[in-house]
Design a protein around this motif. Structure first.
Motif, PDB file in Angstrom:
ATOM      1  N   ASN A  64       0.823  -1.206   0.000  1.00  0.00           N
ATOM      2  CA  ASN A  64       0.000   0.000   0.000  1.00  0.00           C
ATOM      3  C   ASN A  64       0.862   1.263   0.000  1.00  0.00           C
ATOM      4  O   ASN A  64       0.352   2.362   0.144  1.00  0.00           O
ATOM      5  CB  ASN A  64      -0.981   0.000   1.171  1.00  0.00           C
ATOM      6  N   THR A  65       2.191   1.106  -0.168  1.00  0.00           N
ATOM      7  CA  THR A  65       3.097   2.248  -0.296  1.00  0.00           C
ATOM      8  C   THR A  65       3.939   2.085  -1.556  1.00  0.00           C
ATOM      9  O   THR A  65       4.053   0.984  -2.093  1.00  0.00           O
ATOM     10  CB  THR A  65       4.054   2.370   0.910  1.00  0.00           C
ATOM     11  N   MET A  66       4.553   3.173  -1.987  1.00  0.00           N
ATOM     12  CA  MET A  66       5.407   3.111  -3.168  1.00  0.00           C
ATOM     13  C   MET A  66       6.879   2.958  -2.807  1.00  0.00           C
ATOM     14  O   MET A  66       7.750   3.189  -3.634  1.00  0.00           O
ATOM     15  CB  MET A  66       5.214   4.364  -4.024  1.00  0.00           C
ATOM     16  N   HIS A  67       7.179   2.566  -1.580  1.00  0.00           N
ATOM     17  CA  HIS A  67       8.575   2.353  -1.195  1.00  0.00           C
ATOM     18  C   HIS A  67       9.144   1.147  -1.927  1.00  0.00           C
ATOM     19  O   HIS A  67       8.414   0.240  -2.321  1.00  0.00           O
ATOM     20  CB  HIS A  67       8.687   2.153   0.313  1.00  0.00           C
ATOM     21  N   ALA A  68      10.448   1.121  -2.081  1.00  0.00           N
ATOM     22  CA  ALA A  68      11.103   0.048  -2.836  1.00  0.00           C
ATOM     23  C   ALA A  68      11.227  -1.256  -2.054  1.00  0.00           C
ATOM     24  O   ALA A  68      11.533  -2.292  -2.638  1.00  0.00           O
ATOM     25  CB  ALA A  68      12.496   0.499  -3.276  1.00  0.00           C
ATOM     26  N   ASP A  69      10.956  -1.239  -0.750  1.00  0.00           N
ATOM     27  CA  ASP A  69      11.184  -2.425   0.085  1.00  0.00           C
ATOM     28  C   ASP A  69      10.471  -3.666  -0.446  1.00  0.00           C
ATOM     29  O   ASP A  69      11.057  -4.746  -0.515  1.00  0.00           O
ATOM     30  CB  ASP A  69      10.732  -2.169   1.523  1.00  0.00           C
ATOM     31  N   PHE A  70       9.207  -3.544  -0.815  1.00  0.00           N
ATOM     32  CA  PHE A  70       8.477  -4.716  -1.274  1.00  0.00           C
ATOM     33  C   PHE A  70       9.004  -5.208  -2.622  1.00  0.00           C
ATOM     34  O   PHE A  70       8.977  -6.408  -2.911  1.00  0.00           O
ATOM     35  CB  PHE A  70       6.963  -4.463  -1.299  1.00  0.00           C
ATOM     36  N   CYS A  71       9.527  -4.303  -3.431  1.00  0.00           N
ATOM     37  CA  CYS A  71      10.125  -4.688  -4.708  1.00  0.00           C
ATOM     38  C   CYS A  71      11.438  -5.449  -4.483  1.00  0.00           C
ATOM     39  O   CYS A  71      11.691  -6.459  -5.130  1.00  0.00           O
ATOM     40  CB  CYS A  71      10.387  -3.456  -5.565  1.00  0.00           C
ATOM     41  N   VAL A  72      12.245  -4.946  -3.572  1.00  0.00           N
ATOM     42  CA  VAL A  72      13.515  -5.604  -3.257  1.00  0.00           C
ATOM     43  C   VAL A  72      13.252  -6.981  -2.649  1.00  0.00           C
ATOM     44  O   VAL A  72      13.948  -7.953  -2.973  1.00  0.00           O
ATOM     45  CB  VAL A  72      14.378  -4.719  -2.323  1.00  0.00           C
ATOM     46  N   ASP A  73      12.241  -7.099  -1.792  1.00  0.00           N
ATOM     47  CA  ASP A  73      11.884  -8.408  -1.226  1.00  0.00           C
ATOM     48  C   ASP A  73      11.512  -9.396  -2.324  1.00  0.00           C
ATOM     49  O   ASP A  73      11.924 -10.557  -2.301  1.00  0.00           O
ATOM     50  CB  ASP A  73      10.723  -8.278  -0.243  1.00  0.00           C
ATOM     51  N   GLY A 116      10.019   3.580 -12.904  1.00  0.00           N
ATOM     52  CA  GLY A 116       9.204   3.900 -11.739  1.00  0.00           C
ATOM     53  C   GLY A 116      10.095   4.223 -10.547  1.00  0.00           C
ATOM     54  O   GLY A 116      11.238   3.778 -10.475  1.00  0.00           O
ATOM     55  N   SER A 117       9.567   4.986  -9.614  1.00  0.00           N
ATOM     56  CA  SER A 117      10.383   5.454  -8.487  1.00  0.00           C
ATOM     57  C   SER A 117      10.971   4.308  -7.675  1.00  0.00           C
ATOM     58  O   SER A 117      12.084   4.417  -7.163  1.00  0.00           O
ATOM     59  CB  SER A 117       9.555   6.370  -7.589  1.00  0.00           C
ATOM     60  N   GLN A 118      10.260   3.180  -7.553  1.00  0.00           N
ATOM     61  CA  GLN A 118      10.777   2.049  -6.790  1.00  0.00           C
ATOM     62  C   GLN A 118      12.053   1.494  -7.420  1.00  0.00           C
ATOM     63  O   GLN A 118      12.955   1.029  -6.727  1.00  0.00           O
ATOM     64  CB  GLN A 118       9.755   0.914  -6.702  1.00  0.00           C
ATOM     65  N   PHE A 119      12.117   1.535  -8.741  1.00  0.00           N
ATOM     66  CA  PHE A 119      13.242   0.938  -9.456  1.00  0.00           C
ATOM     67  C   PHE A 119      14.414   1.888  -9.628  1.00  0.00           C
ATOM     68  O   PHE A 119      15.458   1.507 -10.131  1.00  0.00           O
ATOM     69  CB  PHE A 119      12.780   0.424 -10.822  1.00  0.00           C
ATOM     70  N   MET A 120      14.232   3.124  -9.202  1.00  0.00           N
ATOM     71  CA  MET A 120      15.313   4.100  -9.250  1.00  0.00           C
ATOM     72  C   MET A 120      16.012   4.228  -7.897  1.00  0.00           C
ATOM     73  O   MET A 120      17.057   4.851  -7.796  1.00  0.00           O
ATOM     74  CB  MET A 120      14.781   5.464  -9.679  1.00  0.00           C
ATOM     75  N   GLU A 121      15.428   3.635  -6.849  1.00  0.00           N
ATOM     76  CA  GLU A 121      16.020   3.731  -5.517  1.00  0.00           C
ATOM     77  C   GLU A 121      17.290   2.893  -5.431  1.00  0.00           C
ATOM     78  O   GLU A 121      17.422   1.849  -6.069  1.00  0.00           O
ATOM     79  CB  GLU A 121      15.015   3.281  -4.455  1.00  0.00           C
ATOM     80  N   SER A 122      18.201   3.346  -4.593  1.00  0.00           N
ATOM     81  CA  SER A 122      19.506   2.686  -4.487  1.00  0.00           C
ATOM     82  C   SER A 122      19.398   1.249  -3.988  1.00  0.00           C
ATOM     83  O   SER A 122      20.188   0.398  -4.395  1.00  0.00           O
ATOM     84  CB  SER A 122      20.447   3.494  -3.589  1.00  0.00           C
ATOM     85  N   ALA A 123      18.424   0.940  -3.142  1.00  0.00           N
ATOM     86  CA  ALA A 123      18.282  -0.429  -2.632  1.00  0.00           C
ATOM     87  C   ALA A 123      18.028  -1.415  -3.771  1.00  0.00           C
ATOM     88  O   ALA A 123      18.590  -2.521  -3.789  1.00  0.00           O
ATOM     89  CB  ALA A 123      17.152  -0.501  -1.610  1.00  0.00           C
TER      90      ALA A 123
END
Length: 85
Positions: free
Chosen positions: A28-37, A57-64
């Motif tokens: 329910n958030t656009m943070h990258a954590d769920f994508c990295v998981d 997308g913003s999740q895929f541009m994050e350093s994680a």
């Protein structure tokens, strides 16, 4: 995906050769954590792919996200936003 009280965000890690999902997550958030998981699950189950293609997308541009790919030795390919196909 719109829902009654906001949005749900989905990430799907898919093998284009077999068209099978390696991992799928909702958040329910656009943070990258769920994508990295999801990425870590797919790499653990099936090993690292040669290359991962995604939109900007913003999740895929994050350093994680980028760091996880680089540390696994995966090539990074980015299309324009919404151009995943």
């Amino acid at each position: 995906m719109p829902v009654r009280n906001g949005f749900l965000y989905r990430v799907a890690i898919m093998d284009w050769a077999t068209r099978k999902f390696s991992s799928l997550r909702l958040s329910n958030t656009m943070h990258a954590d769920f994508c990295v998981d999801a990425l870590n699950e797919a790499i653990t189950k099936y090993g690292p792919p040669e290359i991962v293609n995604m939109d900007k997308g913003s999740q895929f541009m994050e350093s994680a996200w980028i760091t996880t790919l680089i540390e696994a030795g995966v090539g990074v390919s980015m299309d324009g936003r919404g151009r995943y196909l």
